[in-house]
Design an enzyme around this catalytic site. Structure first.
Site, PDB file in Angstrom:
ATOM      1  CD  GLU A 161     -46.320  -3.772 -22.631  1.00 12.20           C
ATOM      2  OE1 GLU A 161     -45.697  -4.802 -22.926  1.00 12.20           O
ATOM      3  OE2 GLU A 161     -46.357  -2.477 -22.998  1.00 12.20           O
ATOM      4  CG  HIS A 162     -49.103  -1.504 -26.799  1.00 14.16           C
ATOM      5  ND1 HIS A 162     -48.909  -0.846 -27.709  1.00 14.16           N
ATOM      6  CD2 HIS A 162     -47.822  -2.233 -26.623  1.00 14.16           C
ATOM      7  CE1 HIS A 162     -47.653  -0.521 -27.948  1.00 14.16           C
ATOM      8  NE2 HIS A 162     -46.971  -1.402 -27.268  1.00 14.16           N
ATOM      9  CG  HIS A 203     -45.979  -6.238 -27.474  1.00 13.05           C
ATOM     10  ND1 HIS A 203     -46.598  -5.538 -28.530  1.00 13.05           N
ATOM     11  CD2 HIS A 203     -44.986  -5.485 -26.844  1.00 13.05           C
ATOM     12  CE1 HIS A 203     -45.934  -4.431 -28.474  1.00 13.05           C
ATOM     13  NE2 HIS A 203     -45.193  -4.166 -27.590  1.00 13.05           N
ATOM     14  CD  GLU A 210     -43.503  -1.695 -29.934  1.00 12.83           C
ATOM     15  OE1 GLU A 210     -43.282  -2.483 -29.048  1.00 12.83           O
ATOM     16  OE2 GLU A 210     -44.796  -1.302 -29.723  1.00 12.83           O
TER      17      GLU A 210
END
Length: 433
Positions: free
Chosen positions: A70-71, A67, A142
């Site tokens: 991806e950012h 993840h 998040e």
């Protein structure tokens, strides 16, 4: 370039595996104005133990790297890729799941240019210590936001019961502590292992000339150099039925309790086209038992055991498959006991009749046909599910082929008491458990 036409749906798919291993799928839909490009790697949050490309020893990276990666992919030395897409009239996004990471754009013009931008930015990583440190605070916020979300906690609560050793029980984004350990070196190691073209696929669906599109993609890839493709070796902990935690609960500041029942698939799930058949059978079985027109649903709803938040789902992905059935509940124990009783008696359930199956199949076919009018739905289904030579367009004939005896056999084989677990979220200061 191979061409396959689906007469029943009047759809044509073009596919080609390039010399570098990249699998390309084109689905022209020239009556649409919008085009959707989706570039996906077969790499998700559960892939945290593996042998890196060019090495021989197994490594474990911090939870949440997929993840985090991806950012960071959107940020380049010369600026943000979102701005490039914006100037080209496109909007861009990305998402990470347990087993996949996808990057996408949607646009109504400059499609070839946007496809090249999609390929280029995903295939040109740029990570520095400074930008990685800056991202940690953003992702930590998040994670904390999801930690406060009761339905998210409910889902990961049942995963923790069913998969206490498998990384499936870990939040896709990792934990605040784990992401603080991530370094640029971790990102590059994961990138070079899992973002090789042979582990990726590109789907373009919408308005296009397929020959022109494939030529553009081939030319783009021919100008780049990649290491030779090698088999990716992943490692997952071994689990047995004895590892399943039968029950657990937490307290949160919610007005109404929540309950979820999970059933773990403990045998290897089918792959390829057989996986599509298996998933379709399970979805039919669950709809027969718990669909809004079933006697079970009406009885539980009228009795106040379930409410409009009730839902059920079957998940089948690389290395795992399970059922989860949950929702808000005035009395969570009554909820979970009622669900388990229905599951354990499913093979002899009065809901499993030829007439009911015919009705559910018609409804499912109608829903599938309606969904195929959405290019976003088509693209996302392609990115999430791999059925070998079968595709989304094989779903309707697959539904039509399933018999009542298939459903009854699946119920007898899958609904085992020892494979079940329950998780509750109780309002703080409540004592029921």
């Amino acid at each position: 370039m191979e061409k396959k036409h689906y007469d029943q749906l009047n759809e044509t798919i073009y596919t080609e595996t390039l010399e570098n291993g990249l699998r390309v799928t084109l689905l022209p839909k020239n009556d649409f104005h919008k085009t959707y490009g989706l570039f996906t790697t077969n790499y998700g949050s559960i892939d945290n133990q593996f042998i890196p490309l060019g090495k021989t020893e197994l490594v474990k990276v911090p939870d949440g790297v997929a993840h985090f990666l991806e950012h960071k992919m959107f940020e380049k030395e010369d600026g943000d890729v979102f701005n490039v897409f914006g100037k080209q009239g496109a909007s861009a996004n990305a998402f990470t799941s347990f087993t996949r990471t996808s990057y996408l754009f949607t646009s109504t013009n400059r499609i070839l240019e946007n496809v090249e931008t999609l390929l280029d930015f995903v295939q040109e990583p740029y990570f520095t210590k400074e930008t990685v440190e800056k991202e940690k605070g953003i992702i930590a916020q998040e994670i904390q936001m999801y930690d406060d979300e009761p339905d998210w906690r409910l889902f990961f609560g049942i995963l923790g019961n069913l998969y206490p050793k498998h990384p499936l029980h870990i939040d896709i984004a990792g934990t605040v502590d784990s992401i603080m350990e991530i370094t640029p070196e971790d990102l590059y190691e994961c990138y070079h292992t899992f973002y090789h073209p042979s582990n990726m696929n590109l789907l373009v669906v919408g308005k296009m000339n397929p020959a022109e599109m494939m030529t553009t993609i081939r030319d783009n890839q021919d100008h780049k150099e990649f290491a030779p493709a090698t088999e990716i070796v992943r490692h997952f902990p071994t689990e047995t039925v004895a590892d399943i935690n039968v029950f657990d609960s937490i307290e949160m500041p919610v007005n109404r309790a929540k309950s979820i029942v999970g059933v773990k698939g403990v045998h290897p799930a089918p792959t390829g086209k057989a996986a599509l058949v298996y998933k379709t059978k399970m979805n039919l079985l669950l709809t027969l038992l718990f669909g809004t027109t079933s006697e079970n649903y009406l009885r539980l709803y009228d009795g106040g055991v379930i409410d409009d938040s009730f839902s059920f789902e079957f998940n089948l992905e690389r290395t795992f498959h399970f059922i989860d059935i949950g929702g808000d509940a005035k009395e969570p124990t009554a909820f979970s006991e009622a669900i388990k009783e229905i599951l354990l008696t499913a093979k002899d359930s009065s809901e499993l009749t030829e007439a009911n199956l015919t009705t559910v199949k018609k409804r499912m076919i109608g829903s599938a046909l309606q969904s195929l009018n959405s290019i976003e739905y088509i693209a996302n289904q392609y990115s999430q599910e791999a059925y070998g030579d079968a595709s989304l367009f094989d779903l309707v004939p697959t539904i039509e082929s399933i018999k009542l005896a298939d459903i009854q056999q699946l119920a007898a084989e899958f609904m085992i008491k020892e494979h079940m677990s329950t998780f509750h979220i109780l309002p703080k200061e409540a004592n029921e458990g």
